[in-house]
Design a protein around this motif. Structure first.
Motif, PDB file in Angstrom:
ATOM      1  N   LYS A   1      -8.699   5.258 -11.191  1.00 53.32           N
ATOM      2  CA  LYS A   1      -7.721   4.250 -11.011  1.00 53.32           C
ATOM      3  C   LYS A   1      -7.918   2.892 -11.359  1.00 53.32           C
ATOM      4  CE  LYS A   1      -5.826   7.463  -8.077  1.00 53.32           C
ATOM      5  NZ  LYS A   1      -4.926   8.057  -8.523  1.00 53.32           N
ATOM      6  N   ARG A   2      -6.941   1.945 -11.493  1.00 55.09           N
ATOM      7  CA  ARG A   2      -6.933   0.518 -12.000  1.00 55.09           C
ATOM      8  C   ARG A   2      -7.096  -0.247 -10.833  1.00 55.09           C
ATOM      9  NH1 ARG A   2      -5.366  -1.540 -16.859  1.00 55.09           N
ATOM     10  NH2 ARG A   2      -4.225   0.700 -17.394  1.00 55.09           N
ATOM     11  N   VAL A   3      -8.120  -1.194 -10.921  1.00 55.60           N
ATOM     12  CA  VAL A   3      -8.350  -2.267  -9.857  1.00 55.60           C
ATOM     13  C   VAL A   3      -7.520  -3.437 -10.237  1.00 55.60           C
ATOM     14  CG1 VAL A   3     -10.035  -4.099  -9.452  1.00 55.60           C
ATOM     15  CG2 VAL A   3     -11.005  -2.024 -10.417  1.00 55.60           C
ATOM     16  N   ILE A   4      -6.806  -3.482  -8.937  1.00 59.55           N
ATOM     17  CA  ILE A   4      -5.516  -4.559  -8.831  1.00 59.55           C
ATOM     18  C   ILE A   4      -6.147  -5.542  -7.866  1.00 59.55           C
ATOM     19  CG2 ILE A   4      -3.384  -4.735  -7.828  1.00 59.55           C
ATOM     20  CD1 ILE A   4      -3.512  -2.892 -10.447  1.00 59.55           C
ATOM     21  N   GLY A   5      -6.630  -5.408  -6.749  1.00 57.80           N
ATOM     22  CA  GLY A   5      -6.932  -6.537  -5.837  1.00 57.80           C
ATOM     23  C   GLY A   5      -8.609  -6.527  -5.573  1.00 57.80           C
ATOM     24  N   LEU A   6      -9.146  -7.458  -5.833  1.00 55.67           N
ATOM     25  CA  LEU A   6     -10.518  -7.794  -5.559  1.00 55.67           C
ATOM     26  C   LEU A   6     -10.873  -8.384  -4.294  1.00 55.67           C
ATOM     27  CD1 LEU A   6     -11.118 -10.024  -8.886  1.00 55.67           C
ATOM     28  CD2 LEU A   6     -11.871  -7.470  -8.499  1.00 55.67           C
ATOM     29  N   PRO A   7     -12.150  -8.347  -3.680  1.00 53.04           N
ATOM     30  CA  PRO A   7     -12.425  -8.719  -2.362  1.00 53.04           C
ATOM     31  C   PRO A   7     -11.852 -10.344  -2.147  1.00 53.04           C
ATOM     32  CG  PRO A   7     -14.215  -7.809  -3.394  1.00 53.04           C
ATOM     33  CD  PRO A   7     -13.454  -7.895  -4.435  1.00 53.04           C
ATOM     34  N   GLY A   8     -10.952 -10.457  -1.083  1.00 48.51           N
ATOM     35  CA  GLY A   8     -10.359 -11.650  -0.431  1.00 48.51           C
ATOM     36  C   GLY A   8      -9.002 -11.763  -1.251  1.00 48.51           C
TER      37      GLY A   8
ATOM     38  N   VAL B   1      -7.156  -0.612  -5.375  1.00 43.26           N
ATOM     39  CA  VAL B   1      -6.818   0.406  -6.798  1.00 43.26           C
ATOM     40  C   VAL B   1      -5.698   1.052  -6.671  1.00 43.26           C
ATOM     41  CG1 VAL B   1      -9.285   0.630  -7.131  1.00 43.26           C
ATOM     42  CG2 VAL B   1      -8.042   2.463  -6.102  1.00 43.26           C
ATOM     43  N   MET B   2      -4.788   1.228  -7.859  1.00 45.52           N
ATOM     44  CA  MET B   2      -3.744   1.806  -7.920  1.00 45.52           C
ATOM     45  C   MET B   2      -3.604   2.587  -9.115  1.00 45.52           C
ATOM     46  SD  MET B   2      -0.934  -0.913  -6.648  1.00 45.52           S
ATOM     47  CE  MET B   2       0.523   0.057  -6.638  1.00 45.52           C
ATOM     48  N   GLY B   3      -3.060   3.835  -9.341  1.00 46.22           N
ATOM     49  CA  GLY B   3      -2.613   4.550 -10.439  1.00 46.22           C
ATOM     50  C   GLY B   3      -1.566   3.830 -11.237  1.00 46.22           C
ATOM     51  N   ASP B   4      -1.553   3.952 -12.516  1.00 42.99           N
ATOM     52  CA  ASP B   4      -0.639   3.388 -13.341  1.00 42.99           C
ATOM     53  C   ASP B   4       0.873   4.404 -13.260  1.00 42.99           C
ATOM     54  OD1 ASP B   4      -2.393   1.806 -14.442  1.00 42.99           O
ATOM     55  OD2 ASP B   4      -2.633   2.607 -16.362  1.00 42.99           O
ATOM     56  N   ASN B   5       0.769   5.416 -12.685  1.00 44.68           N
ATOM     57  CA  ASN B   5       1.988   6.348 -12.637  1.00 44.68           C
ATOM     58  C   ASN B   5       2.349   6.169 -10.975  1.00 44.68           C
ATOM     59  OD1 ASN B   5       4.119   8.113 -12.680  1.00 44.68           O
ATOM     60  ND2 ASN B   5       2.747   9.975 -13.479  1.00 44.68           N
ATOM     61  N   ARG B   6       2.879   4.990 -10.719  1.00 43.48           N
ATOM     62  CA  ARG B   6       2.906   4.437  -9.427  1.00 43.48           C
ATOM     63  C   ARG B   6       3.686   5.545  -8.528  1.00 43.48           C
ATOM     64  NH1 ARG B   6       1.618  -1.086  -9.989  1.00 43.48           N
ATOM     65  NH2 ARG B   6      -0.240  -0.891 -11.225  1.00 43.48           N
ATOM     66  N   ARG B   7       4.689   6.082  -9.031  1.00 43.12           N
ATOM     67  CA  ARG B   7       5.424   6.999  -7.941  1.00 43.12           C
ATOM     68  C   ARG B   7       4.517   8.343  -7.732  1.00 43.12           C
ATOM     69  NH1 ARG B   7      11.648   7.147 -10.099  1.00 43.12           N
ATOM     70  NH2 ARG B   7      12.181   4.986  -9.556  1.00 43.12           N
ATOM     71  N   TYR B   8       3.402   8.794  -8.451  1.00 40.70           N
ATOM     72  CA  TYR B   8       2.811   9.982  -8.369  1.00 40.70           C
ATOM     73  C   TYR B   8       1.373   9.924  -8.316  1.00 40.70           C
ATOM     74  CZ  TYR B   8       7.328  11.824  -9.854  1.00 40.70           C
ATOM     75  OH  TYR B   8       8.670  11.974  -9.882  1.00 40.70           O
ATOM     76  N   SER B   9       0.792   8.591  -7.762  1.00 45.70           N
ATOM     77  CA  SER B   9      -0.564   8.092  -7.551  1.00 45.70           C
ATOM     78  C   SER B   9      -0.933   8.307  -5.961  1.00 45.70           C
ATOM     79  CB  SER B   9      -0.647   7.090  -8.103  1.00 45.70           C
ATOM     80  OG  SER B   9      -2.062   6.736  -8.233  1.00 45.70           O
ATOM     81  N   LYS B  10      -1.943   8.901  -5.979  1.00 45.34           N
ATOM     82  CA  LYS B  10      -2.615   8.757  -4.624  1.00 45.34           C
ATOM     83  C   LYS B  10      -3.584   7.829  -4.567  1.00 45.34           C
ATOM     84  CE  LYS B  10      -4.402  11.191  -0.444  1.00 45.34           C
ATOM     85  NZ  LYS B  10      -4.611  12.659  -0.287  1.00 45.34           N
ATOM     86  N   ASP B  11      -3.294   6.412  -4.298  1.00 45.89           N
ATOM     87  CA  ASP B  11      -4.448   5.200  -4.486  1.00 45.89           C
ATOM     88  C   ASP B  11      -4.408   4.431  -3.070  1.00 45.89           C
ATOM     89  OD1 ASP B  11      -1.943   3.963  -4.283  1.00 45.89           O
ATOM     90  OD2 ASP B  11      -1.642   4.298  -6.537  1.00 45.89           O
TER      91      ASP B  11
END
Length: 186
Positions: free
Chosen positions: A80-87, A144-154
């Motif tokens: 997955k892709r890192v979207i949010g860091l601690p804090g 974390v999130m997958g780039d295929n937002r509609r079909y990602s378990k993240d």
């Protein structure tokens, strides 16, 4: 006879050293992984083979938009892709990412956003509305999130990922050979 024994001994030593070296590299530095599923489309494709750099976070910290591999709750490894860091305070409004109140561009989603005709690619949410259950990403964790937002378990479904579960960073597809490439993280 002594010469044959000496030659056999040299070959045996070389083989043992090669096996040990390969084991050390695979266990501590780099490992192969296969993309399983469509959750990182269009960036990564199902069955892409990649190299995981296990050493990268030993000497550094994850950065926003890095693509990471981690142990997921189902005893599987996720990419997955890192979207949010601690804090960080992470939210989506009207298909736009906001971190700590600041809007962020996600150029790796442009291809999918252009194709979507029946609503947003990423539904609006705040961290409180996810299994994270609080306003900010907890210390020692990543969102974390997958780039295929509609079909990602993240992280919208499994919660924030503990730093202890991270195997490493990945950015190189080596197979299939015609699709070999370096993945840009932003």
């Amino acid at each position: 006879m002594a010469k044959k024994k000496n030659e056999l001994w040299e070959w045996t030593k070389a083989l043992v050293i090669a096996v040990l070296l390969a084991a050390v590299i695979r266990y501590f530095l780099f490992a192969p992984i296969v993309v399983d599923g469509l959750s990182m489309m269009p960036t990564l494709h199902d069955q892409d083979r990649m190299i995981v750099n296990k050493f990268s976070y030993t000497i550094g910290e994850p950065k926003r938009f890095d693509i990471i591999v981690f142990h997921a709750p189902e005893n599987k490894d996720y990419i997955k892709r890192v979207i949010g860091l601690p804090g960080d305070k992470v939210e989506y409004k009207n298909d736009k990412l906001y971190i700590n109140g600041e809007a962020y561009e996600e150029p790796y989603l442009d291809e999918y956003k252009a194709d979507v005709v029946d609503g947003p690619l990423t539904e609006s949410f705040t961290l409180e509305e996810t299994p994270v259950g609080q306003a900010t990403v907890p210390e020692g964790h990543l969102f974390v999130m997958g780039d295929n937002r509609r079909y990602s378990k993240d992280s919208r479904h499994i919660g924030a990922v503990s730093m202890e579960e991270i195997l490493g960073k990945t950015n190189m597809v080596y197979w299939p050979i015609e699709d070999a490439r370096i993945i840009k993280h932003k």
